[in-house]
Write an enzyme that holds these catalytic residues in place. Sequence first.
Site, PDB file in Angstrom:
ATOM      1  N   ASP A  22       6.298  -1.836  -8.833  1.00 22.00           N
ATOM      2  CA  ASP A  22       5.956  -3.259  -8.903  1.00 22.00           C
ATOM      3  C   ASP A  22       7.150  -4.198  -8.723  1.00 22.00           C
ATOM      4  OD1 ASP A  22       3.730  -1.919  -9.758  1.00 22.00           O
ATOM      5  OD2 ASP A  22       3.583  -2.935 -11.688  1.00 22.00           O
ATOM      6  N   GLU A  47      -3.920  -4.921 -14.215  1.00 19.69           N
ATOM      7  CA  GLU A  47      -2.470  -5.024 -14.343  1.00 19.69           C
ATOM      8  C   GLU A  47      -1.959  -6.264 -13.619  1.00 19.69           C
ATOM      9  OE1 GLU A  47      -0.796  -0.539 -14.721  1.00 19.69           O
ATOM     10  OE2 GLU A  47      -1.280  -1.136 -12.679  1.00 19.69           O
TER      11      GLU A  47
END
Length: 567
Positions: free
Chosen positions: A145, A314
Amino acid sequence: MNIKTAILTTAATMACTMAYAQTHPMVLSDNHAMVRLEQGKKLVLLPVEEKADIANVRVIGKGNHCTRRPNVRLAVDNVDYYVPLEIRDGQTLDIIFHGDRRKAGNLKDFACWKEMKFSDTFDTTNRERFRPLYHHTPLYGWMNDPNGMFYKDGEWHLCYQWNPYGSQWENMTWGHSVSKDLIHWEALPTAIEADAVGTIFSGSCVVDKDNTAGFGKNAVVAYYTSAAESQTQSMAYSTDGGRTFTKYEKNPVVTAGVPDFRDPHLFWHEGTKKWIMPLAVGQEMQFYSSANLKDWTYESSFGKEYGNHDGVWECPDLMPLTVRGTGQQKWMLLCNINPGGPFGGSATQYFIGQFDGHRFTCESKPEVTKWMDYGKDHYATVTFDNAPENRRVAIVWMSNWQYAGAVPTKQFRSANALPRELGLFNDGAETYCTVTPTKEVDALRGKKLKKPTEACEVVVDVKGTLELTLANQKGEQVVMRYDQQKQTFAMDRTKSGDVSFSEAFPVETVAPTHGNIRQLRLFIDRCSIEAFDADGKMAMTNLVFPSEPYNVIKVKGGKATIYGIEN
């Protein structure tokens, strides 16, 4: 790619400073050994074998204090690559090996002892034929990420989930790169490292222009998830423009009694004069508010029964955007989900509605699911704080959790997709997200070419239904089809090259086009194809691993112009 950092230099320098003497471990049991570090050197180069079990390494310094605890797949039989460990205040490595010793053999005979080296430098010269030429990648190691993204003093800062000790997920840390143009990235020293509170999961940075937190005017404040037995939210701050961070002494700041509680993304809400923190909590997003970035109040939750719930939610992001051609402002809530993507694995869904500083209200029916990108390799979409001209610039992780650790690279794993500008448009009764390459990407366009290369842009003027094939001499190909009547765009990578590493990889992805495509933009880099409707109404991001570059293009239903990439 222009990536550099102080201690990471060329192979020639490395060869002059390397200590090649075999390491002699102190073997204490069949799974426990200690190694004295060679003082006077900056680094110990640890040999990694990806099939090996993880070894727990404790770095012991003066006074027998443990200073770091990386987990490393130390080589048992063969060395796949090396990773550097700064010696700093360390004097001894205390190593616990895992796995079946009956299969691995005697610890004293492991390859890591013979191959471990001491050096002042680490060679980051690219050794991967699939490392992109104009996309951001880590110098080495695993990346997922994007985190802590902000713009300040003419520079775009990109932090990211990083494993400095191997090319598989582990040891989550914030790596750090900086760019003046969103294309050419310079690697900076690690931004935030693990500590006693936990390893460093995803989060965000904001520029505190009015010194609401008390760290100074224009201080950069980072919020991240500390991941240990539980997931909690911690803070760090920077007073040097984001070059270095100091952790807040009262971490963790925000806690909850739930297992999945992570990924804070902060922004300033002008209407309430407060900071807002969306957090991913299981399968919903929770919103907190604060006037000082330290004391937080729970406001509301969103997500029950809305959108896709096939996996954990998320990496939230929430932003106001103007609907194209109307002047109307709406709010978009980004919700990355894994699994549950339209073609399996991870993807980014989003919701359109209103936010009043307390509660997000979605304007669509609960059963409506909207995907930002219809490729397989688009995840963890987040935007930069403090971007100039109120731009909404997003960076995404260009991979998929179904196979990210298996793709055919080793020195590094994963790249970021091209930076994208986000907006909104109406189609019938619904509002959707526009996705276009940022204006900085246009500067990459070079001279016209007669055929595709391993790094190029293809612009297709579409005339009705389109079929476009990229191929090479090995018979590998990617076929793209735009069906004007059905208003769909598809990309078939089932025969694109190496697809053997995962059953989930060979797939055809299909996207709605929300109207006719007049012009299609394709960005080809060594291991990826990104397709955009020039109007921003369709985006598709897919990895490919051809044995040689695609150098043949066939087009039916349009005219293609090929441009080289000037990087």
